[in-house]
Every structure is written in structure tokens, then in C-alpha cells.
Write an enzyme that holds these catalytic residues in place. Sequence first.
Site, PDB file in Angstrom:
ATOM      1  N   GLU A 172      -0.389   0.357  -0.988  1.00 24.59           N
ATOM      2  CA  GLU A 172      -0.207   0.429   0.458  1.00 24.59           C
ATOM      3  C   GLU A 172      -0.546   1.838   0.961  1.00 24.59           C
ATOM      4  OE1 GLU A 172       3.800  -0.261   1.721  1.00 24.59           O
ATOM      5  OE2 GLU A 172       3.304  -0.087   3.843  1.00 24.59           O
ATOM      6  N   HIS A 200       1.194   0.317   8.178  1.00 23.06           N
ATOM      7  CA  HIS A 200       1.739  -0.201   6.916  1.00 23.06           C
ATOM      8  C   HIS A 200       1.081  -1.523   6.527  1.00 23.06           C
ATOM      9  CE1 HIS A 200       5.355   2.477   6.612  1.00 23.06           C
ATOM     10  NE2 HIS A 200       5.026   2.662   7.885  1.00 23.06           N
ATOM     11  N   GLU A 253       2.625  -3.761  10.627  1.00 24.18           N
ATOM     12  CA  GLU A 253       2.448  -4.309   9.281  1.00 24.18           C
ATOM     13  C   GLU A 253       1.184  -5.145   9.362  1.00 24.18           C
ATOM     14  OE1 GLU A 253       4.049  -3.699   6.618  1.00 24.18           O
ATOM     15  OE2 GLU A 253       6.035  -2.985   7.211  1.00 24.18           O
TER      16      GLU A 253
HETATM   17 ZN    ZN Z   1       5.162   0.419   4.274  1.00 18.70          ZN
END
Ligand code: ZN
Length: 280
Positions: free
Chosen positions: A111, A166, A244
Site C-alpha cells: 500500500e 490509501h 481508500e
Molecule cells: Zn492505509
Amino acid sequence: MRALPASVLAVCGLIASACGGTGTGGAASGQAAPATSVEQTAAEQTPTGQSPAKQSPPDAKPLEGKVVVIDPGHNGGNYRDPKAVNRKVNVLTKWKPCDTTGTETNNGYTEAAFTFDVAKRLVKLLEARGATVKLTRTSNDGVGPCITERAAIGNKANADAAISIHGDGAAPANHGFHVIMPKKINGPVDKVVGASSRLGIDVRNAFAKGTGLPYSTYVGRNALDYRNDLGGLNLSTVPKIFIECGNMRNAAEAAKFQDPNFRQKIALALANGLQHYLKA
Ligand SMILES: [Zn+2]
């Protein structure tokens, strides 16, 4: 490759944010329109002898004067220093680890690497549109900074908008993206909760349009989630959201995230969403 402890992944799930962007096309594309002559010849004047409505030059730098802070989640070196990363910090509603390692795809694409690559692409796009851009970290081989410092960087820059990027680490069948916005906590973030919500919706719209990824099947409603447990949001005094971008543990989304062309798509969608908000 490196197996991450389940506890770390769980923490990341709590901390991670979504990636989004609203593309509105037009000036948001970052492409300068062909220059048109701003000089009017006599023949172009109206019969009354007055110049036609002044033609503005194309808005090649639509974000001139705007400050954007981009926070690529986690850091590639975090796994090397668990003591520093696990140090508890005060995020007003609770104590949390300073940072986490983040998640990764099943084949080891982290990530931290994903968010840093998207962030670098986003910097280029926003700077080309005239924005002043600041990153919360400038490499992917360091440790931190803490989530408290990530928020402080946006505050110190007096950013017009801040975004934390993210990728999630959820159960493999889950997919889709979501945006996380702050809630009122009777704290300094309260005054930017409304603006952050508008920013989040603009980025949600642009991200869906620009990437084609669906709204999250497992978090929030219509890809919008509101939280009061994230330090990066609770401690922000400037409009800020998390995105996200999808679920890195979902095979289809993991494959997309490892494609540089798709990461460029993500960055462009985020730029368009930020621009939509900043120009509103
Ligand atoms: Zn994260």
C-alpha cells in the site's frame, strides 16, 4: 511476500482511507486549450464600434494560488521500526499508533508503494494546473511521519484542500472504493467538517467517473463514510479527506493497482475532484 500480522492489517483497516477523485472534464483535464488570440482586430469589432465581450485566455492554470497537501498513506520503511511506528499518539478521540505499515496485495505490492506512486502522479497534475503542492513524505523508504504530523503538515501549509491516499486491506470478496470524511468531535476539525464533506463528494464523483471503480460494497453508503477515529482527520484544521482507492486484497483491484496506466487514471480522477472542489 512479507506476511503482515493480522493485528497490523486490522489497524490499517481502521486507519486507511480511500482514494477518490471527481472528474468534471473541461478545464479539469489539465490540458491547456489551444491559445486563442486575445488581440481583437478592427474587423472583429462589433458594428457599434465596441469590442466584443473580452475573450479571456484559456484557463491554463486553473489552480493558481491554491495550496494542496497530499498525504500518501504509510511509508515503505515503517516495518523496520515497529517501536517508532507503534508509539501511541493522541488523536483527540483516542490514542492510536503513530502510523502503521499498511496493507499489500497478495503478491506483495505494498500500500505504501501504491499510495506514494499515485501521490507523485497527482503532484505533477496539480502543479501543471498551477497549484502549490506539498507531500507529507518525499520517499517510500523512510519511517513515518506520525499521523499527527501528517495532519500538522496540512495545517501549517494552510492548505485549501488535503487528501490522504490509501488502499484498503479487507476480505478478498469485498471491492470498490470509498471516501472518508471527518465528523464533528467538539474539536478543531469541527469548523472544516462541512467543507471536507463537499470535498469528499466532489472526489467521490470524479473517482467513480475517472476510474470506473464501483462504490465500496462493504463500507459506507454510496462510497461515503464519516469517521471520528482517524488522527489525520481529527487533527486537521483544513478541509481534508481520506480515500481508500479500493481493496488491495481483492484480486481484480490488486491487478488494476499494479498497472501504472491505472494509477495514472486514479491520479487524474483525484486531480479532477480536487479541482472541482477548489474552483467551486
Ligand atoms: Zn492505509
